[in-house]
Design a protein around this motif. Structure first.
Motif, PDB file in Angstrom:
ATOM      1  N   ALA A 169      26.272 -26.655  40.858  1.00  0.00           N
ATOM      2  CA  ALA A 169      26.773 -25.298  41.136  1.00  0.00           C
ATOM      3  C   ALA A 169      27.961 -24.979  40.237  1.00  0.00           C
ATOM      4  CB  ALA A 169      27.164 -25.182  42.608  1.00  0.00           C
ATOM      5  N   GLY A 170      28.874 -25.923  40.071  1.00  0.00           N
ATOM      6  CA  GLY A 170      30.034 -25.689  39.210  1.00  0.00           C
ATOM      7  C   GLY A 170      29.638 -25.469  37.763  1.00  0.00           C
ATOM      8  N   GLY A 171      28.609 -26.177  37.312  1.00  0.00           N
ATOM      9  CA  GLY A 171      28.111 -25.972  35.955  1.00  0.00           C
ATOM     10  C   GLY A 171      27.508 -24.594  35.784  1.00  0.00           C
ATOM     11  N   ARG A 172      26.757 -24.152  36.780  1.00  0.00           N
ATOM     12  CA  ARG A 172      26.137 -22.815  36.695  1.00  0.00           C
ATOM     13  C   ARG A 172      27.181 -21.704  36.741  1.00  0.00           C
ATOM     14  NH1 ARG A 172      20.919 -24.045  40.508  1.00  0.00           N
ATOM     15  NH2 ARG A 172      19.723 -25.090  38.895  1.00  0.00           N
ATOM     16  N   LEU A 173      28.265 -21.958  37.486  1.00  0.00           N
ATOM     17  CA  LEU A 173      29.346 -20.971  37.560  1.00  0.00           C
ATOM     18  C   LEU A 173      30.322 -21.100  36.393  1.00  0.00           C
ATOM     19  CD1 LEU A 173      30.074 -21.244  41.394  1.00  0.00           C
ATOM     20  CD2 LEU A 173      28.980 -19.322  40.205  1.00  0.00           C
ATOM     21  N   ARG A 174      30.024 -22.029  35.496  1.00  0.00           N
ATOM     22  CA  ARG A 174      30.838 -22.276  34.296  1.00  0.00           C
ATOM     23  C   ARG A 174      32.262 -22.726  34.616  1.00  0.00           C
ATOM     24  NH1 ARG A 174      27.651 -20.956  30.191  1.00  0.00           N
ATOM     25  NH2 ARG A 174      26.160 -19.261  30.395  1.00  0.00           N
ATOM     26  N   ARG A 175      32.410 -23.436  35.737  1.00  0.00           N
ATOM     27  CA  ARG A 175      33.721 -24.017  36.055  1.00  0.00           C
ATOM     28  C   ARG A 175      33.935 -25.313  35.285  1.00  0.00           C
ATOM     29  NH1 ARG A 175      34.833 -22.551  42.376  1.00  0.00           N
ATOM     30  NH2 ARG A 175      34.457 -20.339  42.085  1.00  0.00           N
ATOM     31  N   TRP A 176      32.832 -25.919  34.866  1.00  0.00           N
ATOM     32  CA  TRP A 176      32.874 -27.103  34.017  1.00  0.00           C
ATOM     33  C   TRP A 176      31.554 -27.189  33.270  1.00  0.00           C
ATOM     34  CZ3 TRP A 176      34.073 -27.954  39.362  1.00  0.00           C
ATOM     35  CH2 TRP A 176      32.961 -28.160  40.183  1.00  0.00           C
ATOM     36  N   GLY A 177      31.534 -28.028  32.234  1.00  0.00           N
ATOM     37  CA  GLY A 177      30.335 -28.169  31.424  1.00  0.00           C
ATOM     38  C   GLY A 177      29.237 -28.920  32.156  1.00  0.00           C
ATOM     39  N   SER A 178      27.999 -28.604  31.855  1.00  0.00           N
ATOM     40  CA  SER A 178      26.853 -29.273  32.462  1.00  0.00           C
ATOM     41  C   SER A 178      26.896 -30.769  32.146  1.00  0.00           C
ATOM     42  CB  SER A 178      25.564 -28.662  31.931  1.00  0.00           C
ATOM     43  OG  SER A 178      24.456 -29.334  32.465  1.00  0.00           O
ATOM     44  N   GLY A 179      26.811 -31.596  33.168  1.00  0.00           N
ATOM     45  CA  GLY A 179      26.853 -33.038  32.974  1.00  0.00           C
ATOM     46  C   GLY A 179      28.250 -33.601  32.853  1.00  0.00           C
ATOM     47  N   LEU A 180      29.270 -32.761  32.995  1.00  0.00           N
ATOM     48  CA  LEU A 180      30.676 -33.177  32.934  1.00  0.00           C
ATOM     49  C   LEU A 180      30.986 -34.003  31.681  1.00  0.00           C
ATOM     50  CD1 LEU A 180      31.157 -34.190  36.685  1.00  0.00           C
ATOM     51  CD2 LEU A 180      31.505 -31.953  35.636  1.00  0.00           C
ATOM     52  N   PRO A 181      30.740 -33.425  30.501  1.00  0.00           N
ATOM     53  CA  PRO A 181      30.907 -34.210  29.276  1.00  0.00           C
ATOM     54  C   PRO A 181      32.354 -34.484  28.885  1.00  0.00           C
ATOM     55  CG  PRO A 181      30.357 -31.947  28.731  1.00  0.00           C
ATOM     56  CD  PRO A 181      30.284 -32.072  30.229  1.00  0.00           C
ATOM     57  N   GLU A 182      33.268 -33.587  29.242  1.00  0.00           N
ATOM     58  CA  GLU A 182      34.658 -33.716  28.810  1.00  0.00           C
ATOM     59  C   GLU A 182      35.550 -34.157  29.960  1.00  0.00           C
ATOM     60  OE1 GLU A 182      35.343 -33.441  25.669  1.00  0.00           O
ATOM     61  OE2 GLU A 182      33.319 -32.770  25.169  1.00  0.00           O
ATOM     62  N   ARG A 183      36.674 -34.768  29.589  1.00  0.00           N
ATOM     63  CA  ARG A 183      37.622 -35.253  30.594  1.00  0.00           C
ATOM     64  C   ARG A 183      38.110 -34.106  31.479  1.00  0.00           C
ATOM     65  NH1 ARG A 183      43.065 -36.613  30.752  1.00  0.00           N
ATOM     66  NH2 ARG A 183      43.385 -35.796  28.664  1.00  0.00           N
ATOM     67  N   ARG A 184      38.401 -32.953  30.887  1.00  0.00           N
ATOM     68  CA  ARG A 184      38.889 -31.807  31.681  1.00  0.00           C
ATOM     69  C   ARG A 184      37.823 -31.342  32.680  1.00  0.00           C
ATOM     70  NH1 ARG A 184      37.877 -29.759  26.665  1.00  0.00           N
ATOM     71  NH2 ARG A 184      36.288 -28.128  26.567  1.00  0.00           N
ATOM     72  N   ASP A 185      36.540 -31.434  32.289  1.00  0.00           N
ATOM     73  CA  ASP A 185      35.454 -31.077  33.207  1.00  0.00           C
ATOM     74  C   ASP A 185      35.443 -32.028  34.400  1.00  0.00           C
ATOM     75  OD1 ASP A 185      34.527 -29.030  31.497  1.00  0.00           O
ATOM     76  OD2 ASP A 185      33.318 -30.459  30.364  1.00  0.00           O
ATOM     77  N   ARG A 186      35.613 -33.286  34.112  1.00  0.00           N
ATOM     78  CA  ARG A 186      35.596 -34.295  35.179  1.00  0.00           C
ATOM     79  C   ARG A 186      36.751 -34.099  36.144  1.00  0.00           C
ATOM     80  NH1 ARG A 186      32.950 -39.589  32.877  1.00  0.00           N
ATOM     81  NH2 ARG A 186      31.369 -38.605  31.588  1.00  0.00           N
ATOM     82  N   LEU A 187      37.915 -33.764  35.595  1.00  0.00           N
ATOM     83  CA  LEU A 187      39.082 -33.528  36.456  1.00  0.00           C
ATOM     84  C   LEU A 187      38.868 -32.294  37.331  1.00  0.00           C
ATOM     85  CD1 LEU A 187      42.010 -34.359  34.021  1.00  0.00           C
ATOM     86  CD2 LEU A 187      41.338 -35.630  36.071  1.00  0.00           C
TER      87      LEU A 187
END
Length: 196
Positions: free
Chosen positions: A63-81
């Motif tokens: 859901a967060g990926g679809r809402l563009r809150r983070w990248g699909s698959g959490l590729p970056e450290r900021r996405d993971r945080l």
């Protein structure tokens, strides 16, 4: 390595990485831990634990990926945080719920152990990217070995293959998969051994 061999290698690594993603480890491990603890009723509790640890966090990540809150698959450290609270909270809440609902102690211990792994990964991620695939694979393997004994030792090879796949796909460095394996096995194994 020839281009054909390298392509085969990458395809294999991609398959292993997909098959051995954290959600799938938990979907398989939780019912097994429950079965070991209390047969069929324990396995049913394990299915509930699998939903809490595998399905719910995956839904939040998607859901967060679809809402563009983070990248699909959490590729970056900021996405993971950004995603970390949405992963840790439902697992921790699930552990509390399982305890209060009367789940077998081993099932609750597994979920608490995974909460510990996730918290450790989130803490590390504030400064450095670490392999969650490797951590969950190693942590789940450690729990299953503690629950079932030495005949589960071949899972160590599957956890190693998971770490290799992340390295081969270029998603992590060797240090990131080694730290993931170490943190996952140490945190999950210790917490599960103390609480089961």
């Amino acid at each position: 390595m020839t281009g054909v061999a390298a392509g085969r290698d990458l395809r294999l690594a991609g398959r292993i990485s997909a098959w051995c993603e954290p959600r799938n480890w938990m979907l398989a491990a939780a019912p097994l831990v429950g079965w070991r603890a209390d047969g069929a009723p324990g396995a049913a509790w394990g299915v509930l634990a699998a939903v809490v640890t595998g399905v719910v966090p995956s839904l939040f990540i998607t859901a967060g990926g679809r809402l563009r809150r983070w990248g699909s698959g959490l590729p970056e450290r900021r996405d993971r945080l950004a995603a970390a609270p949405w992963i840790v909270f439902p697992v921790a809440a699930g552990a509390v719920a399982l305890h209060h609902l009367g789940a077998p102690s081993a099932v609750t211990a597994l979920v608490v152990a995974m909460t510990a792994v996730l918290c450790a990964l989130a803490a590390i991620t504030t400064a450095w990217k670490v392999s969650a695939h490797s951590a969950v694979a190693a942590g789940t393997s450690a729990v299953l070995i503690l629950a079932y004994g030495s005949w589960m030792l071949p899972l160590a090879a599957v956890a190693t293959a998971t770490a290799w796949s992340r390295l081969r796909l270029g998603r992590h460095t060797a240090a990131q998969v080694v730290v993931g394996v170490t943190v996952g096995a140490a945190a999950a194994g210790t917490v599960f051994a103390l609480l089961r």
